[in-house]
Design a protein around this motif. Structure first.
Motif, PDB file in Angstrom:
ATOM      1  N   VAL A 184       0.861  -1.178   0.000  1.00 44.20           N
ATOM      2  CA  VAL A 184       0.000   0.000   0.000  1.00 44.20           C
ATOM      3  C   VAL A 184       0.901   1.233   0.000  1.00 44.20           C
ATOM      4  N   ALA A 185       0.602   2.198  -0.860  1.00 43.19           N
ATOM      5  CA  ALA A 185       1.334   3.466  -0.888  1.00 43.19           C
ATOM      6  C   ALA A 185       0.344   4.601  -0.683  1.00 43.19           C
ATOM      7  N   VAL A 186       0.716   5.582   0.155  1.00 42.97           N
ATOM      8  CA  VAL A 186      -0.170   6.699   0.488  1.00 42.97           C
ATOM      9  C   VAL A 186       0.549   8.020   0.215  1.00 42.97           C
ATOM     10  N   ILE A 187      -0.118   8.921  -0.517  1.00 46.85           N
ATOM     11  CA  ILE A 187       0.348  10.311  -0.640  1.00 46.85           C
ATOM     12  C   ILE A 187      -0.658  11.174   0.108  1.00 46.85           C
ATOM     13  N   THR A 188      -0.242  11.754   1.226  1.00 46.50           N
ATOM     14  CA  THR A 188      -1.174  12.510   2.068  1.00 46.50           C
ATOM     15  C   THR A 188      -1.618  13.808   1.407  1.00 46.50           C
ATOM     16  N   ASN A 189      -0.695  14.528   0.787  1.00 41.92           N
ATOM     17  CA  ASN A 189      -1.020  15.782   0.093  1.00 41.92           C
ATOM     18  C   ASN A 189       0.211  16.308  -0.645  1.00 41.92           C
ATOM     19  N   ILE A 190      -0.001  17.377  -1.385  1.00 42.84           N
ATOM     20  CA  ILE A 190       1.099  18.065  -2.063  1.00 42.84           C
ATOM     21  C   ILE A 190       1.115  19.507  -1.542  1.00 42.84           C
ATOM     22  N   GLY A 191       2.193  19.875  -0.860  1.00 43.74           N
ATOM     23  CA  GLY A 191       2.303  21.220  -0.301  1.00 43.74           C
ATOM     24  C   GLY A 191       3.432  22.003  -0.931  1.00 43.74           C
ATOM     25  N   GLU A 192       4.121  22.774  -0.100  1.00 44.14           N
ATOM     26  CA  GLU A 192       5.178  23.646  -0.610  1.00 44.14           C
ATOM     27  C   GLU A 192       6.561  23.329  -0.055  1.00 44.14           C
ATOM     28  N   SER A 193       6.665  22.323   0.791  1.00 44.12           N
ATOM     29  CA  SER A 193       7.975  21.971   1.343  1.00 44.12           C
ATOM     30  C   SER A 193       8.925  21.600   0.214  1.00 44.12           C
ATOM     31  N   HIS A 194      10.161  22.076   0.297  1.00 46.38           N
ATOM     32  CA  HIS A 194      11.223  21.796  -0.674  1.00 46.38           C
ATOM     33  C   HIS A 194      11.020  22.500  -2.014  1.00 46.38           C
ATOM     34  N   LEU A 195      10.281  23.602  -1.987  1.00 48.10           N
ATOM     35  CA  LEU A 195      10.143  24.394  -3.211  1.00 48.10           C
ATOM     36  C   LEU A 195      11.493  24.903  -3.705  1.00 48.10           C
ATOM     37  N   GLU A 196      12.392  25.178  -2.754  1.00 45.04           N
ATOM     38  CA  GLU A 196      13.713  25.686  -3.149  1.00 45.04           C
ATOM     39  C   GLU A 196      14.444  24.684  -4.029  1.00 45.04           C
ATOM     40  N   GLN A 197      14.278  23.376  -3.727  1.00 46.61           N
ATOM     41  CA  GLN A 197      14.965  22.357  -4.514  1.00 46.61           C
ATOM     42  C   GLN A 197      14.189  21.960  -5.763  1.00 46.61           C
ATOM     43  N   GLY A 199      11.360  23.620  -7.176  1.00 48.21           N
ATOM     44  CA  GLY A 199      10.949  24.710  -8.048  1.00 48.21           C
ATOM     45  C   GLY A 199       9.473  25.020  -8.129  1.00 48.21           C
ATOM     46  N   SER A 200       8.599  24.026  -7.971  1.00 49.21           N
ATOM     47  CA  SER A 200       7.164  24.251  -8.111  1.00 49.21           C
ATOM     48  C   SER A 200       6.405  23.127  -7.428  1.00 49.21           C
ATOM     49  N   ARG A 201       5.105  23.350  -7.202  1.00 52.90           N
ATOM     50  CA  ARG A 201       4.270  22.295  -6.640  1.00 52.90           C
ATOM     51  C   ARG A 201       4.152  21.134  -7.622  1.00 52.90           C
ATOM     52  N   GLU A 202       4.201  21.434  -8.915  1.00 45.29           N
ATOM     53  CA  GLU A 202       4.184  20.371  -9.915  1.00 45.29           C
ATOM     54  C   GLU A 202       5.406  19.463  -9.742  1.00 45.29           C
ATOM     55  N   GLY A 203       6.552  20.090  -9.461  1.00 49.40           N
ATOM     56  CA  GLY A 203       7.765  19.317  -9.217  1.00 49.40           C
ATOM     57  C   GLY A 203       7.646  18.475  -7.970  1.00 49.40           C
ATOM     58  N   ILE A 204       7.041  19.036  -6.929  1.00 50.97           N
ATOM     59  CA  ILE A 204       6.846  18.287  -5.686  1.00 50.97           C
ATOM     60  C   ILE A 204       5.937  17.086  -5.926  1.00 50.97           C
ATOM     61  N   ALA A 205       4.850  17.296  -6.683  1.00 48.53           N
ATOM     62  CA  ALA A 205       3.931  16.191  -6.996  1.00 48.53           C
ATOM     63  C   ALA A 205       4.654  15.078  -7.750  1.00 48.53           C
ATOM     64  N   GLU A 227      -6.601  17.057  -4.571  1.00 51.41           N
ATOM     65  CA  GLU A 227      -5.425  17.717  -5.131  1.00 51.41           C
ATOM     66  C   GLU A 227      -5.432  17.620  -6.661  1.00 51.41           C
ATOM     67  N   PRO A 228      -5.621  18.755  -7.356  1.00 48.95           N
ATOM     68  CA  PRO A 228      -5.646  18.742  -8.825  1.00 48.95           C
ATOM     69  C   PRO A 228      -4.389  18.148  -9.449  1.00 48.95           C
ATOM     70  N   LEU A 229      -3.242  18.312  -8.794  1.00 54.26           N
ATOM     71  CA  LEU A 229      -1.996  17.801  -9.354  1.00 54.26           C
ATOM     72  C   LEU A 229      -1.911  16.273  -9.325  1.00 54.26           C
ATOM     73  N   LEU A 230      -2.866  15.633  -8.635  1.00 50.98           N
ATOM     74  CA  LEU A 230      -2.911  14.175  -8.598  1.00 50.98           C
ATOM     75  C   LEU A 230      -4.137  13.628  -9.328  1.00 50.98           C
ATOM     76  N   SER A 231      -4.928  14.514  -9.932  1.00 49.67           N
ATOM     77  CA  SER A 231      -6.195  14.084 -10.530  1.00 49.67           C
ATOM     78  C   SER A 231      -6.007  13.140 -11.720  1.00 49.67           C
ATOM     79  N   HIS A 232      -4.824  13.171 -12.326  1.00 42.65           N
ATOM     80  CA  HIS A 232      -4.573  12.303 -13.475  1.00 42.65           C
ATOM     81  C   HIS A 232      -4.239  10.873 -13.065  1.00 42.65           C
ATOM     82  N   VAL A 233      -4.026  10.664 -11.769  1.00 42.37           N
ATOM     83  CA  VAL A 233      -3.653   9.335 -11.289  1.00 42.37           C
ATOM     84  C   VAL A 233      -4.923   8.514 -11.122  1.00 42.37           C
ATOM     85  N   LYS A 234      -5.114   7.550 -11.999  1.00 41.45           N
ATOM     86  CA  LYS A 234      -6.335   6.752 -11.977  1.00 41.45           C
ATOM     87  C   LYS A 234      -5.989   5.284 -12.199  1.00 41.45           C
ATOM     88  N   GLY A 235      -6.942   4.417 -11.912  1.00 44.71           N
ATOM     89  CA  GLY A 235      -6.744   2.989 -12.101  1.00 44.71           C
ATOM     90  C   GLY A 235      -7.553   2.194 -11.098  1.00 44.71           C
TER      91      GLY A 235
END
Length: 460
Positions: A184-197, A199-205, A227-235
């Motif tokens: 089982v794998a869980v992604i709790t959310n996509i935030g802003e931590s590590h934006l410096e490395q 570059g963007s929330r898309e990169g974090i996702a 989270e819209p950045l995860l909306s493409h993940v389906k199956g």
């Protein structure tokens, strides 16, 4: 951990020393701690090299060592001392952890996300432990060294292993997932931590989605359905958890009071309750419920597990303050996502006529940090009477609120925590709830301690 030295020899490039009848009880990389019958792991760092401390490790109880090829063994090392040679000691640690994991073969639950990893991990443990022998990541052992050590620390009787996976750049979670091969794998959310490395929330996702790289075929993938950045993940094996209509596991009937929150899953009638605040914690609890269902745990046991939760220190931790004030300590860390969630939690408290938000600096946000601080002002709603901003970055929040010229909102700006004491003291009452939120570097809990009820009692 119980590993026969003979098993480890098959994983090493070569070995020397005595190899008969040696069962190892653990792995140690810290020669300052007792480590009876352990395998010593020397790590070569920028400021020190663990290979220099092998004799100290032996004094602490280590009975074998991993050793990087080309490094000279220390003078005085017994000739029969078992040495397992490898090109990279950390890579060898990862190799033996994967070997041990396959040997024990527990159900593996992997958890990542910008916020809520630890809380979700703890919730899953509470649910799983009602039926299974469960082990989880201890502390912040969630990187390429810490996670393998967590695996090797589990007992042979472990049935469910919960692994927290952290990262600061691309490729890190992929490595951890391939070591763990989670069920089982869980992604709790996509935030802003590590934006410096990144570059963007898309990169974090993108980096967080690496958790699926090692997911077993047919394994369950649980993600934030809002989270819209995860909306493409389906199956067929993807479960989207959230409040929106697009979620496959939708949360509803939410009720909040000073003791916690209750909610239901849309397709069921069971009312779940957790002894903590926050809509985001409802979602974290739903992740744990989903894992419980995957493990075929009965509903009454899931309820029992959630009710046994203990709030992690400084994460929406409710404290009794002077004059019966409710203090909400959420000072463990802060990002825009978690600060907004904390403000929503404060807003949802219906039993307090006076709501105060004490907001401090948020760090590691990169070049857009001022804009991100200013946007927090849009999430201070009309239920809040006072906002006290602390720090140089917190001043951006105060400035933006002042520009909005709210009629029923008093804004106070303080450069230091000490300056904030007087305005906070003037607001203490049984009708007041005060939220404290800032990044770890602010150490905002030292301000909170000034207003705790027990602090007052201890001075009498």
């Amino acid at each position: 951990m119980k590993l026969d030295i003979k098993e480890l020899i098959t994983l090493a490039d070569r070995s020397t020393g005595k190899k008969d009848n040696l069962l190892l009880d653990g792995v140690s990389k810290d020669t300052r701690q007792k480590s009876a019958n352990s395998l010593y792991l020397p790590i070569a760092g920028e400021r020190f090299d663990g290979h220099d401390f092998l004799l100290d490790a032996i004094q602490q109880g280590c009975t074998a060592t991993i050793w990087q090829e080309g490094k000279e063994l220390p003078a005085g090392l017994p000739e029969d001392f078992p040495v397992l040679y490898t090109k990279d000691t950390v890579e060898f640690l990862q190799r033996i952890s994967k070997f041990y994991l396959k040997k024990i073969n527990p159900v593996v639950v992997a958890v990542t996300g910008s916020n809520g990893k630890t809380t979700t991990k703890d919730m899953i443990e509470c649910v799983s432990a009602t039926n299974f022998k469960t082990f989880k990541t201890q502390g912040n052992y969630n990187n390429h060294i810490g996670m393998p050590l967590t695996i090797l620390a589990m007992e042979e009787s472990t049935e469910v292993l919960i692994l927290e996976m952290g990262m600061s750049d691309y490729g890190e979670i992929s490595l951890l997932s391939k070591i763990a091969e989670p069920d089982v794998a869980v992604i709790t959310n996509i935030g802003e931590s590590h934006l410096e490395q990144l570059g963007s929330r898309e990169g974090i996702a993108k980096a967080k989605l690496e958790i699926a790289d090692g997911l077993k075929q047919g394994g369950l993938f649980i993600i934030d359905g809002d989270e819209p950045l995860l909306s493409h993940v389906k199956g067929e094996n993807v479960l989207q958890v959230g409040f929106g209509d697009s979620s496959t596991l939708k949360l509803s009937n939410i009720k909040t009071d000073a003791k916690g929150v209750s909610f239901t899953l849309e397709e069921g009638t069971t009312v779940y309750r957790i002894p903590m605040l926050g809509r985001h914690n409802i979602k974290n609890a739903a992740y744990a419920i989903a894992v419980g269902h995957y493990l075929n745990i009965e509903e009454n046991k899931i309820l029992e597990g959630l009710e046994s939760l203990k709030v992690t220190s400084m994460r929406l931790e409710m404290k009794s303050g002077k004059k019966e004030t409710l203090l909400i300590n959420d000072a463990y860390n802060a990002s825009p996502t978690s600060m907004i969630a904390a403000l929503e939690t404060l807003s949802e408290l219906k039993d307090y006529s006076k709501k105060v938000a004490v907001l401090g600096d948020m760090y590691e946000l990169g070049s857009n940090e001022e804009e991100m601080h200013r946007k927090i002002a849009d999430h201070v709603d009309d239920s809040m009477n006072h906002v006290i901003c602390v720090g140089q970055k917190g001043a951006w929040i105060a400035d933006e609120l002042n520009k909005q010229k709210r009629k029923n909102l008093e804004v106070v700006q303080c450069l230091t925590k000490e300056e904030a004491i007087t305005p906070i003291e003037s607001l203490l009452s049984k009708d007041t709830a005060i939220l404290f939120k800032a990044s770890r570097g602010m150490v905002l809990e030292t301000l909170i301690s000034t207003f705790l009820e027990e602090e007052q009692e201890s001075k009498k």
